[in-house]
Design an enzyme around this catalytic site. Structure first.
Site, PDB file in Angstrom:
ATOM      1  N   CYS A  40     -56.476 -54.787-102.002  1.00  0.00           N
ATOM      2  CA  CYS A  40     -55.764 -54.518-103.257  1.00  0.00           C
ATOM      3  C   CYS A  40     -55.742 -53.020-103.561  1.00  0.00           C
ATOM      4  O   CYS A  40     -54.797 -52.520-104.175  1.00  0.00           O
ATOM      5  CB  CYS A  40     -56.393 -55.314-104.397  1.00  0.00           C
ATOM      6  SG  CYS A  40     -58.169 -55.077-104.566  1.00  0.00           S
ATOM      7  N   HIS A  82     -60.948 -56.363-108.440  1.00  0.00           N
ATOM      8  CA  HIS A  82     -59.556 -56.397-107.994  1.00  0.00           C
ATOM      9  C   HIS A  82     -58.799 -55.259-108.654  1.00  0.00           C
ATOM     10  O   HIS A  82     -59.031 -54.933-109.831  1.00  0.00           O
ATOM     11  CB  HIS A  82     -58.925 -57.745-108.353  1.00  0.00           C
ATOM     12  CG  HIS A  82     -57.486 -57.860-107.959  1.00  0.00           C
ATOM     13  ND1 HIS A  82     -57.067 -57.793-106.652  1.00  0.00           N
ATOM     14  CD2 HIS A  82     -56.364 -58.028-108.705  1.00  0.00           C
ATOM     15  CE1 HIS A  82     -55.758 -57.932-106.611  1.00  0.00           C
ATOM     16  NE2 HIS A  82     -55.304 -58.065-107.846  1.00  0.00           N
TER      17      HIS A  82
END
Length: 1809
Positions: free
Chosen positions: A172, A427
């Site tokens: 990510c 994330h």
């Protein structure tokens, strides 16, 4: 032009509609019509989603039916071209130059086009062939295989036209960085225009970055897979690990640094976009000197901790640190600061959200609030501003001294990267503003880039999504029943910020054009074309079109069979190439059925299918091996088997023939040519070649592959022989073992999951490195076993040497060893061994030897499959001839490996022994060789446990074995287990062997050498063998062996947890239980009795291991001692004086919760120690006395009453037998100790989690009561007085007792509390009268005056839930409270309506009223009858009206008859109390039946005159008299119709008598002017009928008595008659005493006695004797023996027996009432003569007479009679009077009333005349 063509087309369409069918016969016109149509469609390509496109498609669909019925048109060349054009409208792919293809894009237009194609193909073979060829080309192997579960519609580019990046696990950070760079137009253009050179650094990275940017800009897919970029990019000299999380700022800096190093142009771009300069200044405050140090940056770090926003954190740059220092006698004053010298076009900030905690030494994330603006002004932080250059325009600075260009210091926010999670993981995702599109930039368009997902975002939500801080949510709180605000820190906050310098207006509006190389565009458009084609094919409309093309259209053709092969090819190609790869395939079952039908109808199709796969293994490889969907693999495998079965009748004879299908027959052909004549065998050969060349043994999806070969081999002998001829066995063995053939090197092919892309390289484990083989190879073993068995020819196998060598060759049978170790299909492995070893015993011996050799070498876990195989070999019995004796071979070799793996070998034998008789007899006969070796001597507990299990398995009883394995504790003997005689013999054989080892067991008890657990399994199994007394008697011979084992080697060593001792004692106890013979062995042995009490016990109550050990060991040990004491009194006396026993009482019994079993046994011993026998000597009794004294003193010294109440209760219940024992408790602060226990129990009782202490409370209070009772006779002793004085908690104790008096406490607890309270009052009247009376009076007043409803518990009497009372003992009141008040609203019905309810109400309140009555009596004796107590007595009496209790009326009457000053004062206070007047009024108004009680009636005669003014006015009294007279007349009239019914008379007698007495009382205080004239006649008639009934009853009773006497005289001799007479007299006396005893027990179940002492008073009612009532028969007058210690407080009050003095009231003046009162006195005198106060026997005899009268019982409607019969309480067998005299009493009452009424009437008549 577009508008004109569109209009022209619509005009032609309308014209065609109007012309109808006329033009349909003209082919040339139709062709022209369709040409114009296609031309128009070509022009309208961009507007197919409009409504006009839909209208055109509907028009085409409507015209289809009429136009294509013309065969001439269908066969024309122009029509075929038109057909091609229609197909292109659907499937022509777009390109870089023509992006508008295909023309039909909407669902409706494509559906119409498909329908048009179907109609054009129907009935036309040529058209069908054309369509077949075109469609077939789309389903050939011209492309890479589709992904499984593929549905391209889910991967379409987002509506916002941005492309995402796929997350490969933890990438990510990469996706967020790439998207931020891509959305900066200058960075994107620089990457696109970068030129390659030979010496360029990071060349591959630049190429992949260009590809990625091109894909993001031009792709039609939803997301790009960045795996190629990750494989080429290196960070810290290591390739990117897609599963490892990285910091985004580090990656961003590393990436732009690499871009900067690629070329000078890129370097300049990076410098201008991201590069800035910050200076650190040292400024002298004494001069103008400034020292500067410049530092370049790409990102600016912002501190977040303790900062509110970005402006605050920027202050750190300009903060001035001032300090001074001394150098060479000079003093300097300096300051430090930092500022920006050069600002980049893209200013990026890194918020320092990660910190390192120096305390926890861990990385943490800062989630505090930190805000930042959409527009940022950097002017205050620049060097020019801080250096004092203010001659510039606002918002701009000069670049050079002579330059006119200006640059803004204001920045707009264009991107935010957010991190959610913790410092250890999380994330990243980004919010990015579109600055490429001028219109979007102007409208402030933001988008969320979250890996593959891209969607619009509202910039107004930036604060909530990016600032961090806390968020508040609503949470439901079950305690307050409300939704509460719950705040917690957000885990998502901004991590990187990107600002863009504001440009002039003319710069913001320009459009960007990006120069992308043609190679990249062609590459991406090649991918787009493939994706768009997949999108067109993978849709349900196309699937429906293919179904019609393959299923429906062939049936419309002239000759369907002619195209059957062509149709089958198309169906098969479509299903296998495309359809099964689809994610959405709801019609797969229909397609498979269609394929099956087509193959059934066409042999050519079957042959084509197999030939196709024989020549190209694409389908078997992709579907049978690589497909992850098991259903698809099974479908394909079954389809192949079905096709082969379809061809078997034709091809079976060709399987073993050499040569090719061309007809050449070379009989000398090699083995490789066998089966070449049949497509079936060639296909099977291809599958085998796949195994040789293309499959890894550890592939996941091989089940269906080998299942196909297995099913093929089972079809018949030809198939199996063909596989044998191909040496398929050796092929599979080599494949499995990982070896390579001589000419076919093995090629490993990646599976679907491992090779989604060809260039993806992953590590492939070799076969030797595989620890386990997959279960997918189970069918392979089954196939090998089948082929071996099929090769048998009578006594020999016809396997080739290659196959035989593959199976049995090599040292140690490597193939068998390998797949057995892997545990693959052990059952089929067993079958394979059976097939190989038939008629070959030598091979069988070698294989068994290999199995045991493997077991010896492998770990226990790895050896499990070998034991499983041994089990299967042992289970084989019978079967075909020639089978070797595997059981014998195995049993002979088992001892060779038992040393290497003893636990598993013993467990395996334990499984085999019950199943195999040979194994059972062999193990049983060799017990002497292995029992001691593994059960006693072995060092591993697991082995000893396994040996015990093996012993259990020798017993041929399933229940015996199952109970041993299922029980949690192995120290429990088997009780009453029925065993057969054969089983018992085996059990005794095993048990004898174990008993014989007792003498050897002492070799293994040395804890230093052998530990403390070696003997546990041994004794546990022997304990389990104690089925009956027979086994216990078998132990007798070995008793001394056990004793020598226990003492001294187990009993003396100071080992805290010796589990050997625990197991031995458990066995010893169980072998002695219910076996006095074994106990006798102990008590008759002086050595044993002398030393058995010596046993080392560690009482460490904090060590859980020691506690658990003692919990198991001590009950058995003390149980043995108890058994000995029960049989030997001498041993009991010896043990009672032993120091270890006193130690156990002191150190173990206080911990009853930790050692429940041991404490129970110790208390059993205590009972034995104090038990007395008739033949005891004086010294023994003295020993018992001394033991009790010592033990009581010990407990009083060592016990903590707050925690050891259980021990205290149990010990005192046993030890406190005499007053001397109880006084010992009193003298040694025992009352204080018991009070502490009571306080703890009281607290726990009101906790919802400790409702189990009710029984303890009751028992403790019973001990309290016995101690207090024993104290009362000795109150004159000084030591007793001193002990009571030291008991300072007695007042608080009494108050807590009162708080237990409520409806939440069970009756036994309430009665126990009341009994103790009574005893306390008798012990110390002054203290408790002074404290309890105000508390009680305040409590009752509070409930009477409060409007809050009372809280009623489950024990309050209730008519509705009578059955539920007592079932809710766990309910507790909200707080401890006294609640024994009975308000009128709490009574559900009046007395007499419900007998059960009346009895429950009386049971509930009677004891409490007795207690208040006792307080009053004691207060009178002490002359402490205060006003508070008077009011309390009135309140309680008023509450007791529904119960009809006469306790207080009798008390008040006695006070009224006493002439003392205190009595007169009390009477005065009574008469002044308004509640007292209300009490009298309630009796006359509502409770008139209460007047049947002579005590109450006497009370009313004394007090009504005194309070008549407070009770009634003259008018109210007259009205009440009139009402009573009317009721009497009406009641008589209602009864007159059935006056002969004695039951009805009995029902009404009580009511009539009460009303008449009330009337007499009212007439005594008020003389009415006129009475009802019908009253006297009514009374006279009533009197006459009552006398008649009375005479009939008396005569009947006399007759029955004579008959009974006659029968008794006839049936008994004179001696017997005399004996009966004397017995009757004795019975009467005994009945009196028994009734008294029973009465006390019913009233107070937990009290003991002395109600007589407690319920006596010095006040005597005098000459007036009252009838027995519910009160005066049980609550006797108190004749208290006042202790001398309280003589100074209690005055001797003598009884006064005097009548009311004349002249004090209206009784003297009212002559009529005098006569009535004299009548009453005469009645009383008669009743006294008939029923003396002590004649309980008379009551019983009268009750018997009444019951025998006419054989009828008393009517239940009579409340008092029913209550007397059902209760049987000492409160009176009858409530008012004796029932058989109620008529007589009524008669006398009527006579007196007639006399009074007659006189009053006469006086009234005289006055009238």
């Amino acid at each position: 032009m577009f508008v004109s063509q569109r209009g022209l087309f619509l005009k032609r369409v309308k014209a065609s509609n109007s012309q109808g069918q006329r033009e349909s016969s003209n082919p040339s016109w139709l062709c022209g019509y369709w040409h114009v149509l296609l031309t128009s469609l070509g022009v309208w390509g961009s507007s197919l989603y409009s409504s006009s496109d839909h209208q055109v498609m509907l028009t085409l669909k409507n015209k289809t039916t009429g136009y294509f019925s013309n065969n001439v048109l269908a066969l024309s060349l122009f029509f075929q071209e038109f057909l091609r054009d229609i197909f292109n409208l659907l499937f022509l792919l777009p390109s870089l130059k023509d992006r508008q293809q295909p023309k039909c894009k909407s669902h409706s237009s494509r559906a119409a086009a498909y329908d048009l194609l179907v109609e054009m193909v129907k009935g036309s073979v040529e058209n069908y062939r054309l369509i077949h060829n075109w469609v077939m080309a789309q389903h050939m192997q011209s492309h890479a295989p589709y992904k499984w579960d593929y549905w391209p519609h889910e991967d379409v580019r987002a509506e916002c036209r941005f492309v995402g990046l796929t997350n490969l696990g933890a990438t990510c950070y990469l996706a967020s960085t790439i998207q931020q760079l891509y959305m900066i137009p200058e960075a994107r253009q620089a990457v696109f225009t970068a030129k390659y050179s030979e010496d360029m650094k990071h060349k591959t990275t630049l190429l992949e970055l260009q590809k990625m940017f091109t894909y993001l800009m031009e792709s039609e897919c939803k997301a790009y897979n960045p795996r190629p970029f990750c494989k080429t990019y290196t960070m810290d000299k290591q390739p990117l690990n897609t599963g490892e999380q990285k910091d985004m700022t580090e990656f961003f800096t590393d990436l732009i640094t690499k871009i900067e190093e690629m070329s000078p142009e890129l370097k300049n771009t990076v410098k201008s976009l991201f590069g800035g300069v910050i200076t650190n200044n040292v400024v002298s405050l004494d001069c103008e000197h400034v020292s500067q140090t410049a530092e370049e940056f790409y990102t600016v770090r912002c501190q977040v901790a303790d900062m509110k926003n970005i402006y605050v954190t920027k202050v750190l740059l300009e903060e001035i640190f001032k300090f001074s220092f001394y150098f060479f006698s000079f003093f300097f004053l300096l300051s430090f600061r930092a500022c920006f010298k050069k600002l980049p076009r893209i200013l990026s900030f890194n918020t320092m959200r990660y910190t390192f905690n120096m305390v926890t030494m861990m990385k943490e994330k800062v989630n505090t609030h930190f805000s930042f603006p959409l527009r940022l002004d950097m002017t205050p932080y620049t060097e020019d501003f801080l250096m004092g250059k203010s001659d510039r325009k606002e918002g701009f600075k000069e670049v050079g001294d002579h330059s006119k260009d200006t640059e803004s210091y204001e920045y707009d926010l264009i991107g935010v990267t957010v991190h959610t999670g913790t410092a250890d993981g999380g994330h990243y995702y980004s919010f990015i503003r579109d600055i490429v599109n001028p219109h979007a930039y102007k409208n402030n368009k933001w988008y969320l880039f979250n890996d593959a997902e891209v969607k619009p975002f509202d910039s107004a939500q930036l604060a909530s999504e990016c600032f961090g801080g806390e968020m508040t949510t609503k949470t439901y709180d079950s305690v307050t029943d409300k939704f509460m605000d719950f705040s917690f820190e957000k885990t998502h906050s901004a991590y990187m910020l990107f600002y863009k310098r504001m440009e002039p207006e003319e710069e913001n509006g320009k459009e960007f054009k990006f120069d992308v190389s043609s190679e990249l565009l062609e590459w991406i458009w090649h991918d787009n074309m493939q994706f768009l084609q997949d999108k067109n094919i993978f849709e349900h409309t196309y699937f429906g079109f293919m179904w019609q093309l393959c299923s429906c259209i062939p049936s419309t053709l002239p000759d369907p069979k002619a195209v059957s092969l062509m149709t089958a090819k198309l169906s098969t190609s479509f299903v296998l190439e495309t359809f099964i790869h689809s994610k959405e395939k709801p019609t797969m079952l229909q397609w498979i059925e269609l394929l099956t039908k087509q193959f059934n109808n066409s042999q050519a199709a079957c042959e084509w299918f197999l030939d196709r796969m024989a020549d190209d293994d694409w389908w078997p490889m992709q579907i049978l091996i690589k497909c992850p969907n098991q259903i698809v693999r099974q479908m394909f495998q079954r389809l192949c088997i079905h096709v082969i079965q379809r061809l078997r009748p034709v091809h079976a004879h060709l399987y073993l023939q050499p040569g090719m299908e061309d007809g050449s027959d070379d009989m000398d052909a090699s083995v490789e040519d066998i089966g070449g004549r049949s497509c079936v065998t060639r296909f099977v050969r291809t599958l085998l070649l796949i195994m040789e060349h293309g499959v890894k043994p550890h592939s996941k999806h091989l089940t269906e592959y080998f299942a196909f070969l297995y099913e093929f081999a089972k079809m018949g002998e030809e198939e199996s022989q063909f596989l044998l001829s191909l040496q398929a066995i050796s092929t599979m063995v080599h494949f499995y073992m990982g070896t390579k053939g001589p000419e076919n090197p093995q090629v490993e092919v990646l599976s679907e999951e491992e090779g989604e892309e060809e260039e993806e390289e992953e590590d492939i484990l070799s076969l030797a490195e595989e620890k386990y083989r997959p279960a997918a190879l189970e069918k392979m073993i089954a196939l090998v076993a089948l082929l071996v068995e099929q090769s048998r020819s009578e006594r020999h196998l016809t396997l080739s040497q290659t196959d035989m060598a593959a199976l049995t060759g090599g040292k140690g049978f490597p193939f068998l060893f390998q797949h057995i170790r892997d545990g693959i299909n052990i059952r089929q492995t067993c079958n394979l061994i059976f097939s190989l070893c038939r008629y070959n015993n030598r091979l069988a011996e070698h294989i068994v030897s290999m199995l045991f050799t493997s077991i010896a070498k492998l770990t226990p876990e790895a050896a499990n499959p070998f034991f499983k195989l041994l089990t299967m070999l042992m289970e084989f019995a019978g079967g075909p001839p020639g089978m070797p004796p595997f059981a014998s071979y195995i049993l002979q070799r088992i001892w060779e490996v038992i040393e290497y793996n003893p636990s598993q070998c013993l467990d395996w034998l334990a499984v085999q022994t019950p199943r195999n008789k040979l194994a059972h007899s062999w193990v049983l006969q060799n017990m002497e060789n292995w029992v001691e070796r593994f059960l006693l001597a072995h060092n591993y507990p697991r082995v000893r446990t396994s040996a015990a299990y093996l012993l259990v398995s020798l017993i041929p009883s399933n229940s015996f074995r199952q109970m041993f394995r299922s029980t949690r504790s192995l120290h429990i003997p088997t009780r009453d287990l029925p065993l057969s005689p054969d089983t018992t013999v085996v059990l005794h054989q095993v048990y004898n062997v174990l008993l014989g080892l007792l003498s050897r067991a002492k070799l293994y008890v040395d804890a230093a050498v052998h530990g403390t657990t070696k003997l546990v399994p041994y004794f546990s199994f022997m304990t389990y063998c104690l089925i009956s007394k027979t086994e216990k008697l078998m132990f007798s011979t070995y008793f001394m062996d056990l004793w020598n084992l226990f003492q001294p080697k187990l009993s003396e060593p100071a080992i805290a947890t010796n589990h050997n001792k625990q197991a031995l004692l458990s066995f010893w106890y169980n072998v002695c239980a219910d076996c006095p013979e074994n106990i006798r062995l102990i008590v008759q042995n002086p050595v044993v009795t002398k030393n058995i009490a010596f046993n080392y016990i560690l009482a460490d109550h904090d060590d859980q291991d020691v506690v658990l050990f003692n919990r198991g060991m001590l009950p058995a040990y003390y149980g043995i001692l108890r058994l000995c004491c029960e049989q030997s009194p001498a041993f009991t006396r010896q043990l009672a004086s032993h120091q270890n026993i006193q130690w156990a009482f002191k150190n173990l019994t206080p911990h009853a919760s930790q050692y429940p079993g041991a404490v129970e046994e110790l208390f059993n011993l205590m009972q034995l120690f104090i038990a007395q026998r008739p033949d005891m000597r004086e010294e023994e009794l003295e020993d018992i006395k001394q033991f009790k004294k010592t033990t009581i003193s010990c407990y009083l010294r060592c016990l903590d009453g707050r925690s050891c109440w259980t021990t205290l209760i149990s010990a005192f219940r046993i030890l406190l037998e005499s007053d001397e024992d109880r006084l010992l408790v009193v003298f040694n602060r025992g009352l204080i100790l018991m009070t502490e226990s009571f306080n703890t129990l009281h607290m726990m009782y009101h906790e919802a989690t400790a409702c189990h202490v009710t029984g303890d409370l009751v028992e403790l209070l019973s001990i309290f009561l016995s101690v207090l009772k024993s104290t009362r006779p000795y109150l004159q002793r000084k030591d007793v007085k001193q002990a009571l004085i030291q008991w300072q908690e007695r007042i608080e104790f009494a108050h807590k007792l009162l708080t237990l008096l409520n409806s939440y406490s069970p009756p036994e607890l309430r009665n126990a509390c009341i009994d103790v309270l009574k005893e306390l009052v008798l012990l110390s009247p002054h203290d408790f009268l002074h404290t309890l009376v105000p508390f009680l009076q305040h409590n009752h007043c509070t409930y009477h005056h409060s409007n809050i409803p009372m809280s009623l518990g489950p024990y309050f009497p209730c008519r509705e839930n009578i059955k539920l009372i007592g079932g809710k003992s766990n309910i507790r009141p909200p707080r401890p409270e006294l609640n024994m008040c009975l308000l009128p609203t709490m009574v559900e019905t009046s007395k007499g309506k419900d007998d059960v309810y009346d009895r429950m109400l009386l049971d509930y309140f009677f004891s409490y009223h007795q207690f208040i009555h006792l307080l009053c009596r004691v207060a009178i004796n002490c002359e402490k009858f205060t006003e508070t107590l008077v009011k309390l007595s009135v309140l309680v009496a008023y509450e007791g009206l529904p119960l009809h209790l006469a306790l207080f009326p009798k008390l008040w009457t006695e006070l009224c008859q006493t002439q003392s000053a205190m009595s007169k004062n009390c009477i005065k206070l009574l008469c002044e109390d308004p509640v007292f007047a209300e009490y009298i009024k309630c009796i006359l108004m509502d409770e008139r039946t209460f007047l049947n009680n002579n005590i109450v009636y006497t009370f009313m005669t004394h007090f009504l005159l005194k309070v008549q003014g407070q009770v009634f006015s003259e008018a109210n009294c007259a009205n009440l008299i009139s009402t009573l007279i009317t009721n009497l007349i009406n009641q008589y009239q209602n009864l007159q119709s059935d006056f002969t019914n004695r039951v009805e008379i009995s029902k009404a007698s009580a009511s009539l008598n009460g009303d008449l007495r009330a009337l007499a009382l009212l007439l005594s205080v008020h003389t009415p002017k006129q009475l009802n004239p019908a009253l006297i006649p009514t009374l006279q008639e009533l009197l006459s009928k009552c006398r008649t009934c009375l005479q009939q009853r008396n005569s009947l009773q006399e007759q029955e008595a004579k008959e009974r006497k006659t029968k008794d005289d006839e049936g008994a001799t004179p001696v017997k008659r005399r004996r009966v007479s004397s017995d009757e007299e004795h019975t009467v006396d005994s009945c009196n005493s028994d009734m008294k005893t029973e009465t006390r027990e019913v009233l107070t179940p937990t009290s003991t006695s002395d109600n007589e002492t407690r319920d006596s008073s010095i006040i005597d009612p005098g000459t007036e004797q009252d009838l027995p009532s519910p009160e005066n028969s049980s609550v006797k007058e108190y004749r208290m023996e006042v202790p001398s210690s309280f003589s100074e407080d209690v005055s001797n009050i003598r009884s006064q027996h005097a009548e009311e003095q004349s002249g004090d009231g209206r009784f003297e003046d009212c002559k009529e009432f005098k006569d009535l009162h004299c009548s009453k006195d005469s009645n009383l005198a008669e009743e006294e003569s008939e029923f003396p106060s002590t004649s309980i026997s008379a009551v019983l005899s009268d009750l018997a007479d009444l019951r025998s009268c006419d054989g009828q019982a008393l009517p239940s409607q009579d409340p008092e009679a029913a209550l007397s019969l059902s209760c049987g309480h000492s409160r009176g067998l009858f409530s008012h009077m004796q029932q058989h005299d109620i008529l007589d009493t009524l008669c006398r009452t009527i006579e007196s009333t007639i006399h009074v009424v007659t006189r009053i009437s006469g006086k009234g008549n005289q006055a009238a005349s």
